[in-house]
Each structure stands twice: as structure tokens, then as C-alpha cells.
Design a protein around this motif. Sequence first.
Motif, PDB file in Angstrom:
ATOM      1  N   GLU A  25       0.903  -1.283   0.184  1.00  0.00           N
ATOM      2  CA  GLU A  25      -0.058  -0.025  -0.086  1.00  0.00           C
ATOM      3  C   GLU A  25       0.746   1.260   0.081  1.00  0.00           C
ATOM      4  N   LYS A  26       1.772   1.009   0.959  1.00  0.00           N
ATOM      5  CA  LYS A  26       2.773   2.313   1.183  1.00  0.00           C
ATOM      6  C   LYS A  26       3.348   2.647  -0.292  1.00  0.00           C
ATOM      7  N   GLU A  27       3.832   1.613  -1.045  1.00  0.00           N
ATOM      8  CA  GLU A  27       4.652   1.860  -2.013  1.00  0.00           C
ATOM      9  C   GLU A  27       3.816   2.692  -2.922  1.00  0.00           C
ATOM     10  N   SER A  28       2.370   2.716  -3.324  1.00  0.00           N
ATOM     11  CA  SER A  28       1.496   3.310  -4.309  1.00  0.00           C
ATOM     12  C   SER A  28       1.218   4.665  -3.511  1.00  0.00           C
ATOM     13  N   GLU A  29       1.215   4.781  -2.286  1.00  0.00           N
ATOM     14  CA  GLU A  29       0.625   5.799  -1.618  1.00  0.00           C
ATOM     15  C   GLU A  29       1.901   6.881  -1.744  1.00  0.00           C
ATOM     16  N   LYS A  30       3.049   6.190  -1.674  1.00  0.00           N
ATOM     17  CA  LYS A  30       4.279   7.238  -1.415  1.00  0.00           C
ATOM     18  C   LYS A  30       4.429   7.899  -2.690  1.00  0.00           C
ATOM     19  N   LYS A  31       4.196   7.298  -3.930  1.00  0.00           N
ATOM     20  CA  LYS A  31       4.314   8.066  -5.069  1.00  0.00           C
ATOM     21  C   LYS A  31       3.577   9.424  -4.997  1.00  0.00           C
ATOM     22  N   ASP A  32       2.312   9.110  -4.653  1.00  0.00           N
ATOM     23  CA  ASP A  32       1.520  10.539  -4.487  1.00  0.00           C
ATOM     24  C   ASP A  32       1.939  11.426  -3.643  1.00  0.00           C
ATOM     25  N   ILE A  33       2.233  11.116  -2.579  1.00  0.00           N
ATOM     26  CA  ILE A  33       2.334  12.106  -1.542  1.00  0.00           C
ATOM     27  C   ILE A  33       3.784  12.727  -1.261  1.00  0.00           C
ATOM     28  N   ASP A  34       4.601  11.946  -1.353  1.00  0.00           N
ATOM     29  CA  ASP A  34       5.986  12.273  -0.765  1.00  0.00           C
ATOM     30  C   ASP A  34       6.567  13.396  -2.022  1.00  0.00           C
ATOM     31  N   LEU A  35       6.966  14.236  -1.619  1.00  0.00           N
ATOM     32  CA  LEU A  35       7.801  15.164  -2.427  1.00  0.00           C
ATOM     33  C   LEU A  35       9.392  14.470  -2.336  1.00  0.00           C
ATOM     34  N   VAL A  36       9.841  13.916  -1.220  1.00  0.00           N
ATOM     35  CA  VAL A  36      10.847  13.609  -1.109  1.00  0.00           C
ATOM     36  C   VAL A  36      10.706  12.287  -0.491  1.00  0.00           C
ATOM     37  N   GLU A  37      11.485  11.032  -1.109  1.00  0.00           N
ATOM     38  CA  GLU A  37      11.493   9.959  -0.278  1.00  0.00           C
ATOM     39  C   GLU A  37      12.825   9.728   0.342  1.00  0.00           C
ATOM     40  N   SER A  38      12.918   9.572   1.499  1.00  0.00           N
ATOM     41  CA  SER A  38      14.307   9.594   1.777  1.00  0.00           C
ATOM     42  C   SER A  38      15.128   8.172   2.248  1.00  0.00           C
ATOM     43  N   GLY A  39      16.161   8.313   2.521  1.00  0.00           N
ATOM     44  CA  GLY A  39      17.372   7.311   2.253  1.00  0.00           C
ATOM     45  C   GLY A  39      16.736   5.650   2.689  1.00  0.00           C
ATOM     46  N   LYS A  40      17.806   4.981   2.296  1.00  0.00           N
ATOM     47  CA  LYS A  40      17.994   3.733   2.816  1.00  0.00           C
ATOM     48  C   LYS A  40      16.739   2.945   2.398  1.00  0.00           C
ATOM     49  N   GLU A  41      15.903   3.500   1.488  1.00  0.00           N
ATOM     50  CA  GLU A  41      14.581   3.047   1.055  1.00  0.00           C
ATOM     51  C   GLU A  41      14.604   1.414   0.427  1.00  0.00           C
ATOM     52  N   SER A  42      15.599   0.928  -0.301  1.00  0.00           N
ATOM     53  CA  SER A  42      15.606   0.000  -0.692  1.00  0.00           C
ATOM     54  C   SER A  42      15.818  -1.165   0.212  1.00  0.00           C
ATOM     55  N   THR A  74      26.059   3.335   1.600  1.00  0.00           N
ATOM     56  CA  THR A  74      25.477   4.197   0.660  1.00  0.00           C
ATOM     57  C   THR A  74      24.047   5.041   1.134  1.00  0.00           C
ATOM     58  N   TYR A  75      24.155   6.329   0.875  1.00  0.00           N
ATOM     59  CA  TYR A  75      23.079   7.029   1.506  1.00  0.00           C
ATOM     60  C   TYR A  75      22.373   7.419   0.209  1.00  0.00           C
ATOM     61  N   SER A  76      20.952   7.271   0.171  1.00  0.00           N
ATOM     62  CA  SER A  76      20.198   7.744  -1.051  1.00  0.00           C
ATOM     63  C   SER A  76      19.051   8.690  -0.864  1.00  0.00           C
ATOM     64  N   VAL A  77      19.033   9.500  -1.913  1.00  0.00           N
ATOM     65  CA  VAL A  77      17.549  10.179  -1.719  1.00  0.00           C
ATOM     66  C   VAL A  77      16.866  10.174  -3.132  1.00  0.00           C
ATOM     67  N   ARG A  78      15.637   9.902  -3.029  1.00  0.00           N
ATOM     68  CA  ARG A  78      14.998   9.737  -4.175  1.00  0.00           C
ATOM     69  C   ARG A  78      13.765  10.868  -4.418  1.00  0.00           C
ATOM     70  N   MET A  79      13.853  11.350  -5.288  1.00  0.00           N
ATOM     71  CA  MET A  79      12.867  12.354  -5.599  1.00  0.00           C
ATOM     72  C   MET A  79      11.998  12.163  -7.028  1.00  0.00           C
ATOM     73  N   LYS A  80      10.832  12.314  -6.958  1.00  0.00           N
ATOM     74  CA  LYS A  80       9.969  12.321  -8.234  1.00  0.00           C
ATOM     75  C   LYS A  80      10.140  13.512  -9.023  1.00  0.00           C
ATOM     76  N   GLU A  81      10.554  13.468 -10.279  1.00  0.00           N
ATOM     77  CA  GLU A  81      10.673  14.368 -11.057  1.00  0.00           C
ATOM     78  C   GLU A  81       9.841  15.361 -11.297  1.00  0.00           C
ATOM     79  N   ASP A  82       8.455  14.931 -11.143  1.00  0.00           N
ATOM     80  CA  ASP A  82       7.254  15.704 -11.353  1.00  0.00           C
ATOM     81  C   ASP A  82       7.291  16.557 -10.271  1.00  0.00           C
ATOM     82  N   GLN A  83       7.673  16.456  -9.137  1.00  0.00           N
ATOM     83  CA  GLN A  83       7.594  17.267  -8.020  1.00  0.00           C
ATOM     84  C   GLN A  83       8.577  18.378  -7.925  1.00  0.00           C
ATOM     85  N   LEU A  84       9.952  18.073  -8.870  1.00  0.00           N
ATOM     86  CA  LEU A  84      10.693  18.952  -8.942  1.00  0.00           C
ATOM     87  C   LEU A  84      10.381  20.346  -9.759  1.00  0.00           C
TER      88      LEU A  84
END
Lengths: 163, 470
Positions: free
Chosen positions: B255-272, B291-301
Motif C-alpha cells: 500500500e505504502k508503495e503506491s501511496e508514496k508516489k502520490d504524497i511524498d515530495l521527497v523519499e528519503s534514504g535507505k529505501e531499498s 550508501t545513502y540515497s535520496v529519491r525524488m519524483k521528477e514531477d515534484q521538482l
Amino acid sequence: MAAETGTPTTLTLKSNDDELFSVAESAAILSVTIRNMVEDGCAGGVIPLDNVDGKTLASVITYMNGISAIPADEEKKKSYRDKFLSDKDFETLADMVLAANYLNMSCLMDAVSAKIAQVMEKKSVGWVRRKFGIENDYTPEEEAAVKEEHKWTFEGVETDDDN
Amino acid sequence: MSTDGQNTDRANLVSRKRKTLDCDSTMAKIASASVGHDDGSDATDKSFSVPGFLREFLMEEFGGDGGGSRHRKLMVIATHTIMLECGFLGFDEKSNAVVNGFRPPRDWPPSGDPFAMSLFYTLPESNNRPRDGESVKNVVLEFESSGEFITVSGRLDIKPGMKDTDMVESEKKDTDLVESKTESEKKDTDMVESETESGKKDTNMVESEKEWEMVESEKESEKKDTDLVKSEKEWEKKDTNMGESDKEWEMVESEKESEKKDIDLVESGKESEKKDTDMVESGKESEKKDTYSVRMKEDQLIPFANIVIENKIGGIDKRTSPGKEVFTFWRTIKDDLAVPLSMDLRYGSSNYFMRLSTKLKLKILESLSVADLANVGSVCHELKCLASSDKLWKSKYEDEFDDNKKDARVSWKMAYRMARYGLSNAELAFGVVAPYELQPYPYPFVVPSDTNAERDMILRAQTYDRRRRR
């Protein structure tokens, strides 16, 4: 509440990486932080624990469950703690200290810090530096002075060579 | 930024705009931007307020280059600034040289998909003290676009074949392996001796110590097998313990997967890492930890970019403050990338101890014996100060000597030492024991427990000495 329904209340804890864990309230309130939340009535729904990652929280919950299953017998609790921590690597222990501190679980905190201290026991200075990745910021003279200063503590104690 | 600063900014912008008009290719623009920046505009060099700087570069960057790649460039530049703000220095991996000051990335990859580029950084300290045979330690930030997301991941840059710190370290550790084995054997006997004290701990502990050595050495030689087995164990454990919640958990996850895409501007680290419900995959954990990573949805940028651009175009209009979005971005990059990376660079990625807070370190040191405390104190300045802590020694004193002493004359460490050897202050000062500890601490962040008492003591000792000579 537990008393009304007769079944144990479970709380849902959420780690900072969004993993959800169910844990019995009776076990979870080992953490003073969580207990306060429960007492304040803030424990409905999901309790977010922003400073604990999923892996560590899983460990901590294992501990909560384990230790709360043991009746008030300090000896047994102690041996459970020793056993629980015996297979943890240093990294995990460091994470657990942080978690225990955040969750305000003094018994876990004491056990884990003692365990970490045990890693350092009777180790050479060089070993500690390497193991913990600490850079030697002493000049050779300073280091000699510090060693000299601490000479008295080593009386009657055998330490490993400085390797 | 002050009004003055903004005015300067604006003046720069105008001049840059002219430059931009003269130039054709993006590359030339970027070059001129960096040159122009180095030549003047100290105001912006000193204060990297995010919106201010973004505005400036947007003028350069987006003059003729719109569409898909502009928000990526924006993000790269923004990240670059945040890294610099956090104390990193740019690093040119080809020439192995530090790039001082603010320079935007020069080699932009061709626009369009997939977008990938790397930036290198180092820290001032680690650069000032390169030891023999070591290259400058640095971190690498990698930008990568995948589908609609753009991922920034940072890690310590370890070049295979180069004599890097970590390589040297691991070589050392290999030879140490043999030594540490003998060490753990020694420990065997030590443990047996202390058996009476510590009760049931013994065998478990010895075993676990060995296991640690093993785990460490195996990590070093990059065999992931044990790690895998270990994490499998962990997951098994979790499985048994969490039995019930498991299913629920997985559901929530999807659920969270799909939710995330909608809501979060920024998804932060360690996700995988967190999504590894699969046991086998979790074997990779140890690798990902560094490894630290930050993932952002391009649309949000895009809105993020637009806000900044609007701010620029609108000029004086301060109502469209980009505050919130920019701050979120800034905070995420700083907390999830810059800060952990700088810790890694400073202490090495394996340093879990020094990252703990002072309070926790003290808590750990509390369990050490006097000799071990002294030993730990010889490791580095910080640990020496910690291991000399009054609180620590007070409890040592109280454990060992039952005389209800309320107040240590100099420090509890001294009190302990004197009590242990039955020395008086005077005896100590006469050189029965080397008076190293009477010297004030040379470290600015340590406040001796009682300076007056210390001075007092030395003075008294001196007069006593003089009297005695007569």
C-alpha cells in the motif's frame, strides 16, 4: 484497554523507514517513551518512532517480547539479556544503544552499553583505533605523555601489546 | 540574505544575463558562470542561501535550455550547494585536486534520458592530512534518473587499484586477523578467570567475540556469505517473533508503495533496504549501509523549480517565498546525504562508536575497568577527555573506596589514584607520582573540575617544599 476486553492490547510501532510492527502493550511499555505515550492516550493507531530503523526496531521488539515473558527473576532476565546480545555485531549494538536511549529502556541500555564496553576490554590502543576507525590525533610526544600518565592504572594488569 | 546581498545578486544577474545572450552553447554558459563567479560577487560566495543562489544560476542555466533537463540541473546544482554548505569541498577526481570555492558542475551529460552524472567531494581535514601512500579521501554523489524518479546516492569513493585508506586498512586488518585470533584466545583465559565475577557470561561471550572477529574479517575480504547467513538468521528470528504481523506488514508495504508516489515530495534514504522483505535480498544490507540515497519524483521538482524561477522573474515579489519546498529539499539532502557522508569521511564508514553521542559514549565507558579506561584514553583526544570524566571516576571511587567522600580536591580521577596508592596531595606533588595530571588540560573543550583547588594544591606543595629545604 486490556482489562476491559480480556485480550492483550497490541500497539503498532512504525520505524523511521516505515516498517510496521505489532507488539503487545505489556511488552512495549518497557520503553518509558512508549509508556508515556500510552498513558497520555497518544498510542491509538500507529506510534511513529522516528529515530529507530526497522532492523533495529525488530531486534528491540524481540527483546521486549523475550524479557517481558520472563517473570520477575533478575537472574533469568540477566541471562536472557546476555544470550540476546551474544550474537549481535558491533554495528547492531551501536544502533541498539541509540534505540534504547531514544525509547528510554534503561535495562536494555545498560546491557548493551556493558556489552559494547566489553568489546573494548583488555584491547590494545591500536586495536581500538582500528576496530572503531578512530584516527590517532596525538602527536608521538603527546601519546607518550598520555601513556606515562596512565601508567599507574596498569599496575598488576596485563594488557596486550600495542599491535 | 540581506537587502544589500540581494541587490548585489540582482546586479550580477543582470550582467550574467548579458553574458548568456552572447553565448550559444550550454557549456560555454556554464564556463562563463563559473568564471564570473570566481572573479567577483563575494557576497554570494559567502552566503549560500538556497533561493539566492538558485536564482542566480537559473539565469545562466535556463536561458536557452528548457524542458526536461532543467529541473535535473537545478537539482544537481542545489545539491552541490548544500554539500558545500555542509563543509564539503569540490573534488576533481581526474587531477586528484581540491576545487576551492563554488564551481558548478561543468560536464553536463547530454540532456535526455537516461540522465546520470557524478560529483566528487572531499573534506578540508581529510585533505590536509594525507598520510603516505594514501590518496585524498573523497565521497562521490551519483545522480541517476530512472523513469520518473531521480535518485541521488552518496558513498565513500573507493577506487580499486589505488592505494586508498580503506585498502590499506583492510590490508592491515588481514594481517591482524592472525593476531586477533591469539587475542581472542587470550581472552579465553581472561574470561575464565573472571568467571566467578561475571557468572554465566563466559562461554557465550568468548564465542561471540570470535564471531565478531570473523564477521569483521569476512566483511573485509568482501565475502558476503556470512553476512547473508547472519541476516537470514535475523530475518528468521523476526519471522518467528513477528509471525502474525508479517502478513499485515507486507500488505501495508505494498500500500505504502503506491501511496508514496502520490504524497511524498521527497523519499528519503535507505529505501531499498527497508523494502527487502525477501530474505535473500537482505544479504546485501551491509553493502547498502554505506550508501545513502535520496529519491525524488521528477514531477515534484517542477513546481519546486517553478517557484524559484517565479521568484526570480517576479523580482521584488516576496509573497511567493519558496521557503517550504526549498527547505524540505535542503533538509533532506543535508540530513540524508551530506551529514552521514561527512561522518563516513571523517571516521571511516565502520565507525559506529564515535558517532554515538557523548552521553552514550560515557554510558559505555562506565562499564570499563580502570585500566581499560586509561587504555581507551590513549586512543584519541576526545576519548581521553571522556575517559577522564569526573562522573566516571567518582563512581569508580565510590565503588572501590567506602569513605563517603563528598568532594574531590582536584578531580575524582586524582582522588581515586591517591586513595588507591594511599598518597597525600603533598606526596603527589613532590614527585612520588609524576604530576602530569596537575597540568591544565591542553584541550579547549575540557574544563578541569576545580581549577582553584588545583592551583591551590600546587602552591601549597611548593611552599611546603621550600620550607622543607630550609
